[in-house]
Design a protein around this motif. Structure first.
Motif, PDB file in Angstrom:
ATOM      1  N   LEU A 132       0.818  -1.220   0.000  1.00 52.66           N
ATOM      2  CA  LEU A 132       0.000   0.000   0.000  1.00 52.66           C
ATOM      3  C   LEU A 132       0.847   1.263   0.000  1.00 52.66           C
ATOM      4  CD1 LEU A 132      -2.854   1.226   0.162  1.00 52.66           C
ATOM      5  CD2 LEU A 132      -2.691   1.021   2.653  1.00 52.66           C
ATOM      6  N   TRP A 155      -7.520  -4.593   5.702  1.00 53.99           N
ATOM      7  CA  TRP A 155      -8.209  -5.471   4.755  1.00 53.99           C
ATOM      8  C   TRP A 155      -7.206  -6.249   3.906  1.00 53.99           C
ATOM      9  CZ3 TRP A 155      -7.865  -4.270  -0.573  1.00 53.99           C
ATOM     10  CH2 TRP A 155      -8.623  -5.095  -1.419  1.00 53.99           C
ATOM     11  N   ALA A 168     -16.159   0.701   4.846  1.00 57.66           N
ATOM     12  CA  ALA A 168     -15.788   1.955   4.190  1.00 57.66           C
ATOM     13  C   ALA A 168     -16.748   3.074   4.578  1.00 57.66           C
ATOM     14  CB  ALA A 168     -15.753   1.769   2.670  1.00 57.66           C
ATOM     15  N   LEU A 184      -6.030  -0.058  -4.746  1.00 52.98           N
ATOM     16  CA  LEU A 184      -6.246  -0.879  -3.546  1.00 52.98           C
ATOM     17  C   LEU A 184      -7.350  -0.300  -2.675  1.00 52.98           C
ATOM     18  CD1 LEU A 184      -2.557  -1.748  -2.578  1.00 52.98           C
ATOM     19  CD2 LEU A 184      -4.306  -3.332  -3.451  1.00 52.98           C
ATOM     20  N   VAL A 185      -7.333   1.010  -2.483  1.00 49.74           N
ATOM     21  CA  VAL A 185      -8.387   1.661  -1.692  1.00 49.74           C
ATOM     22  C   VAL A 185      -9.749   1.439  -2.354  1.00 49.74           C
ATOM     23  CG1 VAL A 185      -9.286   3.896  -0.889  1.00 49.74           C
ATOM     24  CG2 VAL A 185      -6.846   3.370  -0.637  1.00 49.74           C
ATOM     25  N   PHE A 229     -10.895  -2.079  -1.704  1.00 51.64           N
ATOM     26  CA  PHE A 229     -11.387  -2.184  -0.333  1.00 51.64           C
ATOM     27  C   PHE A 229     -12.810  -1.642  -0.227  1.00 51.64           C
ATOM     28  CE2 PHE A 229     -11.918   0.340   3.629  1.00 51.64           C
ATOM     29  CZ  PHE A 229     -12.179  -0.713   4.496  1.00 51.64           C
ATOM     30  N   THR A 237      -7.843   0.013   4.510  1.00 53.28           N
ATOM     31  CA  THR A 237      -7.300  -0.701   3.359  1.00 53.28           C
ATOM     32  C   THR A 237      -6.121  -1.570   3.769  1.00 53.28           C
ATOM     33  OG1 THR A 237      -8.041   1.098   1.903  1.00 53.28           O
ATOM     34  CG2 THR A 237      -6.375  -0.414   1.025  1.00 53.28           C
ATOM     35  N   TRP A 238      -5.266  -1.039   4.612  1.00 54.10           N
ATOM     36  CA  TRP A 238      -4.108  -1.791   5.100  1.00 54.10           C
ATOM     37  C   TRP A 238      -4.563  -3.048   5.839  1.00 54.10           C
ATOM     38  CZ3 TRP A 238      -0.462   0.391   9.443  1.00 54.10           C
ATOM     39  CH2 TRP A 238       0.581  -0.510   9.677  1.00 54.10           C
TER      40      TRP A 238
END
Length: 161
Positions: free
Chosen positions: A16, A66, A39, A27-28, A31, A63-64
């Motif tokens: 990330l 997940w 979210a 990536l975000v 997620f 995100t990290w």
């Protein structure tokens, strides 16, 4: 569910944070698509932070976490809104209890928590990043550390459910 390993946490972090802005944004977005209820919780919490420069961290932390769970083999099913709300409610109760605790009971609780919390490698990495940022920045109008910690724990707990 098994604990997310420290290696999965670190790999997710590097994927990330040490990537291009486009890759991180993808990536975000992934997620948000896969975990819309998490979210949404994070977006609502972000909107309560009045200093614009302090916004955006919760979505990155979500995100990290997940991504770390995904690297540890977690399935991609969305976490139900009820599970997200339940995790938040439990953590709000715990936070209220901790605020009213004596120093000794706080230390006893911390000792018990770190011994028994399955996702400690992930949560401790999030705590480290949150506190590092807190130490590096000047005092702002918002004291967002509590918001970040509460929601980081909620993210981890909901993903672990």
């Amino acid at each position: 569910m098994q604990a997310v390993s420290a290696a999965a946490v670190q790999d997710a972090w590097h994927d990330l944070y040490n990537s291009s802005d486009d890759h991180a944004e993808n990536l975000v977005d992934a997620f948000i698509r896969e975990q819309p209820h998490l979210a949404d919780l994070l977006a609502r919490a972000e909107s309560s932070i009045s200093t614009v420069d302090d916004r955006g961290f919760l979505l990155l932390y979500g995100t990290w976490a997940w991504l770390a769970f995904r690297r540890a083999g977690r399935s991609d099913h969305p976490i139900p809104a009820s599970a997200v709300a339940a995790a938040l409610a439990r953590n709000q109760l715990d936070a209220a209890w901790l605020q009213n605790s004596s120093d000794k009971s706080l230390l006893d609780s911390a000792r018990h928590f770190t011994r028994g919390y399955r996702q400690w490698p992930l949560f401790s990495a999030l705590i480290h990043d949150i506190m590092q940022g807190e130490l590096e920045r000047e005092q702002s109008a918002d004291d967002i550390t509590g918001i970040l910690l509460l929601h980081a724990k909620t993210i981890v707990d909901a993903l672990d459910a």
